[in-house]
Write a protein that holds these residues in place. Structure first.
Motif, PDB file in Angstrom:
ATOM      1  N   ALA A 107       0.628  -0.637   0.076  1.00  0.00           N
ATOM      2  CA  ALA A 107      -0.204  -0.551  -0.177  1.00  0.00           C
ATOM      3  C   ALA A 107       0.910   0.981  -0.470  1.00  0.00           C
ATOM      4  O   ALA A 107       0.600   2.215  -0.389  1.00  0.00           O
ATOM      5  CB  ALA A 107      -0.751   0.240   1.392  1.00  0.00           C
ATOM      6  N   ASP A 108       2.288   0.883   0.831  1.00  0.00           N
ATOM      7  CA  ASP A 108       2.613   2.365   1.235  1.00  0.00           C
ATOM      8  C   ASP A 108       3.481   2.349  -0.915  1.00  0.00           C
ATOM      9  O   ASP A 108       3.562   3.875  -1.176  1.00  0.00           O
ATOM     10  CB  ASP A 108       3.767   2.279   2.025  1.00  0.00           C
ATOM     11  N   TYR A 109       3.622   1.591  -1.622  1.00  0.00           N
ATOM     12  CA  TYR A 109       4.431   1.437  -2.676  1.00  0.00           C
ATOM     13  C   TYR A 109       3.699   2.755  -3.839  1.00  0.00           C
ATOM     14  O   TYR A 109       4.254   2.994  -4.083  1.00  0.00           O
ATOM     15  CB  TYR A 109       5.419   0.292  -2.768  1.00  0.00           C
ATOM     16  N   GLU A 110       2.493   1.961  -3.955  1.00  0.00           N
ATOM     17  CA  GLU A 110       1.514   2.302  -4.631  1.00  0.00           C
ATOM     18  C   GLU A 110       1.185   3.615  -4.595  1.00  0.00           C
ATOM     19  O   GLU A 110       0.686   4.119  -5.234  1.00  0.00           O
ATOM     20  CB  GLU A 110       0.549   1.189  -4.117  1.00  0.00           C
ATOM     21  N   SER A 111       0.662   4.001  -3.028  1.00  0.00           N
ATOM     22  CA  SER A 111       0.637   5.343  -2.745  1.00  0.00           C
ATOM     23  C   SER A 111       1.775   6.628  -3.073  1.00  0.00           C
ATOM     24  O   SER A 111       1.400   7.578  -2.459  1.00  0.00           O
ATOM     25  CB  SER A 111      -0.158   5.073  -1.930  1.00  0.00           C
ATOM     26  N   GLY A 112       3.058   5.698  -2.940  1.00  0.00           N
ATOM     27  CA  GLY A 112       4.388   6.489  -2.826  1.00  0.00           C
ATOM     28  C   GLY A 112       4.515   7.520  -2.042  1.00  0.00           C
ATOM     29  O   GLY A 112       5.425   8.775  -1.591  1.00  0.00           O
ATOM     30  N   ARG A 113       4.344   6.159  -0.566  1.00  0.00           N
ATOM     31  CA  ARG A 113       4.486   7.061   0.968  1.00  0.00           C
ATOM     32  C   ARG A 113       5.900   6.448   1.220  1.00  0.00           C
ATOM     33  O   ARG A 113       6.443   6.426   1.808  1.00  0.00           O
ATOM     34  CB  ARG A 113       3.435   6.339   1.726  1.00  0.00           C
ATOM     35  N   ALA A 114       5.933   5.035   0.468  1.00  0.00           N
ATOM     36  CA  ALA A 114       7.710   4.254   0.566  1.00  0.00           C
ATOM     37  C   ALA A 114       8.573   5.292   0.418  1.00  0.00           C
ATOM     38  O   ALA A 114       8.756   5.274  -0.153  1.00  0.00           O
ATOM     39  CB  ALA A 114       7.509   3.116   0.574  1.00  0.00           C
ATOM     40  N   ILE A 115       9.684   4.456   0.927  1.00  0.00           N
ATOM     41  CA  ILE A 115      11.534   5.105   0.530  1.00  0.00           C
ATOM     42  C   ILE A 115      11.215   3.747  -0.622  1.00  0.00           C
ATOM     43  O   ILE A 115      11.440   2.480   0.485  1.00  0.00           O
ATOM     44  CB  ILE A 115      12.235   4.918   2.117  1.00  0.00           C
ATOM     45  N   PRO A 116      12.046   4.020  -0.782  1.00  0.00           N
ATOM     46  CA  PRO A 116      12.779   3.305  -2.066  1.00  0.00           C
ATOM     47  C   PRO A 116      13.604   2.021  -1.577  1.00  0.00           C
ATOM     48  O   PRO A 116      14.978   2.290  -1.047  1.00  0.00           O
ATOM     49  CB  PRO A 116      13.365   3.364  -3.429  1.00  0.00           C
ATOM     50  N   ASN A 117      12.997   0.783  -1.742  1.00  0.00           N
ATOM     51  CA  ASN A 117      14.179   0.049  -1.150  1.00  0.00           C
ATOM     52  C   ASN A 117      14.838  -1.134  -2.190  1.00  0.00           C
ATOM     53  O   ASN A 117      13.645  -1.392  -2.931  1.00  0.00           O
ATOM     54  CB  ASN A 117      13.844  -0.562   0.284  1.00  0.00           C
ATOM     55  N   ASN A 118      15.827  -1.183  -2.960  1.00  0.00           N
ATOM     56  CA  ASN A 118      15.373  -2.223  -4.302  1.00  0.00           C
ATOM     57  C   ASN A 118      15.323  -3.390  -3.999  1.00  0.00           C
ATOM     58  O   ASN A 118      15.009  -3.914  -4.568  1.00  0.00           O
ATOM     59  CB  ASN A 118      17.258  -2.272  -3.987  1.00  0.00           C
ATOM     60  N   GLN A 119      15.637  -4.363  -2.636  1.00  0.00           N
ATOM     61  CA  GLN A 119      15.040  -5.581  -2.107  1.00  0.00           C
ATOM     62  C   GLN A 119      13.774  -5.583  -2.353  1.00  0.00           C
ATOM     63  O   GLN A 119      13.296  -7.192  -3.064  1.00  0.00           O
ATOM     64  CB  GLN A 119      15.966  -6.098  -0.976  1.00  0.00           C
TER      65      GLN A 119
END
Length: 151
Positions: A107-119
């Motif tokens: 949900a965080d990745y889809e909403s743009g709230r996540a800090i990018p993590n390559n793994q």
């Protein structure tokens, strides 16, 4: 019972100076007169309420205007993840289970709230079948995948 061989012994000695007396100016001077080694050191800001003292760097910190924050995943990445997930008919919970992450991460990745993590990005890319370079490039704010991408 046999008589014990213990004799009563009385030891008389002077008590040494207390800590407060040993630290007094008179005690220090008396010890110096006797030729004893005396080590004295002054504590910095001892006995003062200097918890919030002004340092040289305070003005420099006050002039600092730069706002420091972590980069977030761009909305393009979130949209790409959402489209890939929906294209396979997966819910956020299904995708999270598939990549061994919590549903909140998706949900965080889809909403743009996540800090990018390559793994995590790599796991999402493998799970939804997107080109790994696509999502990573979007996450790093590049426009297109690098040449030679085999996906």
């Amino acid at each position: 019972m046999a008589e014990s061989d213990w004799d009563t012994v009385t030891v008389l000695r002077k008590k040494g100076p207390t800590a407060a007396q040993a630290k007094s100016k008179q005690a220090i001077l008396a010890a110096q007169r006797r030729g004893e080694d005396v080590e004295t050191s002054k504590k910095w800001a001892a006995g003062q309420n200097k918890q919030h003292s002004v340092t040289k760097n305070t003005a420099k910190l006050d002039r600092e205007t730069e706002e420091l924050h972590h980069d977030r995943v761009p909305l393009e990445v979130g949209k790409a993840i959402q489209q890939g997930r929906q294209g396979q008919g997966l819910t956020q919970r299904d995708l999270a289970t598939k990549i061994n992450e919590k549903p909140q991460v998706i949900a965080d990745y889809e909403s743009g709230r996540a800090i990018p993590n390559n793994q995590v990005l790599g796991k999402i890319e493998r799970a939804i079948g997107k080109c790994p370079a696509d999502l990573c490039c979007l996450a790093r704010r590049r426009v297109a995948a690098p040449p030679g991408c085999s996906w």
